[in-house]
Design a protein around this motif. Structure first.
Motif, PDB file in Angstrom:
ATOM      1  N   GLN A   1       0.735  -1.211   0.169  1.00 36.99           N
ATOM      2  CA  GLN A   1       0.281  -0.139  -0.205  1.00 36.99           C
ATOM      3  C   GLN A   1       1.000   1.311  -0.144  1.00 36.99           C
ATOM      4  O   GLN A   1       0.545   2.720  -0.735  1.00 36.99           O
ATOM      5  N   ILE A   2       1.807   1.629   0.842  1.00 33.74           N
ATOM      6  CA  ILE A   2       2.849   2.561   1.246  1.00 33.74           C
ATOM      7  C   ILE A   2       3.187   2.652  -0.204  1.00 33.74           C
ATOM      8  O   ILE A   2       3.400   3.986  -1.272  1.00 33.74           O
ATOM      9  N   LYS A   3       4.145   1.763  -1.272  1.00 29.24           N
ATOM     10  CA  LYS A   3       4.419   1.836  -2.730  1.00 29.24           C
ATOM     11  C   LYS A   3       3.910   2.128  -3.221  1.00 29.24           C
ATOM     12  O   LYS A   3       4.187   3.521  -3.823  1.00 29.24           O
ATOM     13  N   LYS A   4       2.600   1.906  -3.834  1.00 28.29           N
ATOM     14  CA  LYS A   4       1.527   1.984  -4.654  1.00 28.29           C
ATOM     15  C   LYS A   4       1.262   3.424  -3.986  1.00 28.29           C
ATOM     16  O   LYS A   4       1.212   4.393  -5.114  1.00 28.29           O
ATOM     17  N   ILE A   5       0.760   4.055  -3.135  1.00 31.92           N
ATOM     18  CA  ILE A   5       0.471   5.630  -2.381  1.00 31.92           C
ATOM     19  C   ILE A   5       2.050   6.185  -3.340  1.00 31.92           C
ATOM     20  O   ILE A   5       1.716   7.419  -3.484  1.00 31.92           O
TER      21      ILE A   5
ATOM     22  N   GLY B   1       6.044   2.310  15.703  1.00 31.02           N
ATOM     23  CA  GLY B   1       6.400   0.708  16.136  1.00 31.02           C
ATOM     24  C   GLY B   1       6.053  -0.039  15.636  1.00 31.02           C
ATOM     25  O   GLY B   1       5.439  -0.193  15.218  1.00 31.02           O
ATOM     26  N   GLY B   2       6.601  -1.084  16.864  1.00 31.70           N
ATOM     27  CA  GLY B   2       6.028  -2.575  17.096  1.00 31.70           C
ATOM     28  C   GLY B   2       5.919  -3.085  15.547  1.00 31.70           C
ATOM     29  O   GLY B   2       7.109  -2.776  14.574  1.00 31.70           O
ATOM     30  N   ASN B   3       4.673  -3.728  14.982  1.00 28.39           N
ATOM     31  CA  ASN B   3       4.737  -4.810  13.725  1.00 28.39           C
ATOM     32  C   ASN B   3       5.258  -3.600  12.367  1.00 28.39           C
ATOM     33  O   ASN B   3       5.105  -3.313  11.151  1.00 28.39           O
ATOM     34  N   TYR B   4       4.864  -2.375  12.910  1.00 29.50           N
ATOM     35  CA  TYR B   4       4.187  -1.386  11.783  1.00 29.50           C
ATOM     36  C   TYR B   4       5.571  -0.907  10.759  1.00 29.50           C
ATOM     37  O   TYR B   4       6.175  -0.231   9.794  1.00 29.50           O
ATOM     38  N   ALA B   5       7.045  -1.115  11.638  1.00 28.83           N
ATOM     39  CA  ALA B   5       8.623  -0.478  11.493  1.00 28.83           C
ATOM     40  C   ALA B   5       8.574  -1.668   9.685  1.00 28.83           C
ATOM     41  O   ALA B   5       8.738  -0.612   8.723  1.00 28.83           O
ATOM     42  N   GLU B   6       8.638  -2.513  10.359  1.00 27.36           N
ATOM     43  CA  GLU B   6       9.000  -2.783   8.588  1.00 27.36           C
ATOM     44  C   GLU B   6       8.700  -3.009   7.620  1.00 27.36           C
ATOM     45  O   GLU B   6       9.546  -2.618   6.677  1.00 27.36           O
ATOM     46  N   PRO B   7       7.394  -2.863   8.092  1.00 25.02           N
ATOM     47  CA  PRO B   7       7.093  -2.304   6.239  1.00 25.02           C
ATOM     48  C   PRO B   7       6.678  -1.281   5.745  1.00 25.02           C
ATOM     49  O   PRO B   7       7.090  -0.936   4.626  1.00 25.02           O
ATOM     50  N   ALA B   8       7.300  -0.466   6.935  1.00 25.03           N
ATOM     51  CA  ALA B   8       7.278   1.095   6.139  1.00 25.03           C
ATOM     52  C   ALA B   8       9.039   1.513   5.792  1.00 25.03           C
ATOM     53  O   ALA B   8       9.487   1.890   4.386  1.00 25.03           O
ATOM     54  N   ILE B   9      10.228   0.107   6.287  1.00 23.17           N
ATOM     55  CA  ILE B   9      11.117  -0.271   6.064  1.00 23.17           C
ATOM     56  C   ILE B   9      11.813  -1.024   4.339  1.00 23.17           C
ATOM     57  O   ILE B   9      12.340  -0.246   3.399  1.00 23.17           O
ATOM     58  N   ARG B  10      10.423  -1.619   4.399  1.00 29.02           N
ATOM     59  CA  ARG B  10      10.753  -2.937   2.995  1.00 29.02           C
ATOM     60  C   ARG B  10       9.556  -1.843   2.057  1.00 29.02           C
ATOM     61  O   ARG B  10      10.411  -1.608   1.140  1.00 29.02           O
ATOM     62  N   ALA B  11       8.804  -0.002   2.309  1.00 29.34           N
ATOM     63  CA  ALA B  11       8.919   0.464   1.218  1.00 29.34           C
ATOM     64  C   ALA B  11       9.770   1.864   1.278  1.00 29.34           C
ATOM     65  O   ALA B  11       9.402   3.011  -0.025  1.00 29.34           O
ATOM     66  N   LEU B  12      11.126   1.944   1.497  1.00 29.90           N
ATOM     67  CA  LEU B  12      11.799   2.422   1.803  1.00 29.90           C
ATOM     68  C   LEU B  12      12.618   3.023  -0.092  1.00 29.90           C
ATOM     69  O   LEU B  12      12.555   1.513  -0.661  1.00 29.90           O
TER      70      LEU B  12
END
Length: 332
Positions: A207-211, A225-236
């Motif tokens: 979703q992040i990458k698409k937007i 933080g928590g489980n939200y961090a890794e997906p965001a890093i993968r979208a860098l």
């Protein structure tokens, strides 16, 4: 004076409204009649002994105040009775009076209400230090903010826009998303309250990458933080910067190979230490923030006000992540 005291480790319900003798300023101190105090997430941790700083009890939480000088200690120059000042106090702010080092006080413009002043430096200071000093955010870059409807998140939206970035606000509800769009977020994204399992994380990253479009986001401001961090890093994107700001959802565990694959950086944002270690840079940042406020480009969004006796309710609102913008304690 009156103060809302923590006498033993516990939640907001453990605080006690207490009457105390008026404090007298020591050498180098001023006494401030507190008009308003900002509520911040560390307040909820400090009363449970879960914060880095553990004041001796009894103590009043509240690390951000605005008011008027009503007594001046020996050796203090540059302050007079009636001066309007704001200060970062660490604790002690949920009280009608507080003595602080004169060096910690900052005079603020007459046009700035006490409530705005009490909700100004902590959130805007944190976010400006993060985006300017730690991320080196540049015009035209894409900024993703996790927890965008909270105090530091809303400040990051306004500052990201002022710095020329494209801003994506990530939040947990449509109500918060609408709030972020009102603040100027170019795009919003709604993530689930509980992000469980690899599939859910992959979906959020997609979703992040698409937007974001293109390769992804240039800067992630993570106040969750928590489980939200890794997906965001993968979208860098390539050479992206991930800003570590806070962990209300828990401390994440990040596979460090992600930083290698993207040439990216994970950058800590410890604003309190920055203020102590780099006072000249902090003072310059505060001057920039006053200028932006005067230009109407930033303004604290106060969503709730509580009197001193209702501090526990304010802290409950904060700890359960129900806050949009800022919450303020008023003394009148």
């Amino acid at each position: 004076m009156k103060a809302m005291l923590s006498t033993a480790p516990g939640g907001p319900e453990s605080l006690e409204l207490t009457e105390l003798p008026d404090p007298e300023p020591k050498k180098g101190q001023i006494r401030v009649r507190v008009r308003a105090a900002g509520v911040n997430f560390p307040d909820t941790l400090m009363i449970r002994d879960l914060y880095q700083m553990k004041p001796p009890r009894p103590f009043a939480p509240g690390g951000e105040i605005a008011g008027e000088v009503d007594a001046v200690g020996e050796g203090v120059e540059g302050f007079e009775l009636g001066d309007r000042v704001l200060a970062l106090t660490g604790h002690g702010g949920f009280a009608t009076q507080i003595c602080i080092p004169a060096a910690a006080a900052v005079k603020f413009p007459d046009a700035m209400p006490f409530e705005d002043a009490a909700c100004f430096v902590f959130t805007y200071g944190t976010s400006y230090h993060a985006l300017k000093d730690r991320a080196d955010l540049k015009p035209g870059e894409t900024l993703l903010i996790l927890g965008a409807a909270g105090g530091v998140g809303t400040a990051a939206i306004e500052l990201g826009r002022a710095m020329g970035a494209r801003v994506i606000g990530a939040v947990s509800s449509e109500e918060k998303a609408a709030f972020c769009r009102e603040l100027g977020a170019d795009e919003t994204l709604i993530y689930p309250h509980a992000l469980e399992g690899r599939d859910a994380q992959k979906e959020l990253s997609a979703q992040i990458k698409k937007i974001a479009g293109g390769e992804g986001v240039d800067v992630v401001y993570d106040a969750v933080g928590g489980n939200y961090a890794e997906p965001a890093i993968r979208a860098l994107a390539w050479k992206g910067r991930f800003l570590v700001v806070g962990f209300p959802a828990g401390i994440p565990k990040i596979p460090l190979n992600l930083t290698l694959l993207k040439g990216s950086q994970i950058v800590g944002v410890f604003w309190g230490a920055h203020v102590m270690r780099e006072p000249e840079l902090h003072a310059a940042n505060v001057a920039d923030l006053f200028r932006l406020y005067g230009e109407g480009r930033i303004r604290p969004r106060i969503s709730a006000r509580f009197p001193l006796k209702e501090v526990p309710a304010a802290l409950e609102m904060m700890q359960y992540r129900k806050v949009m913008g800022k919450v303020v304690i008023t003394m009148e």
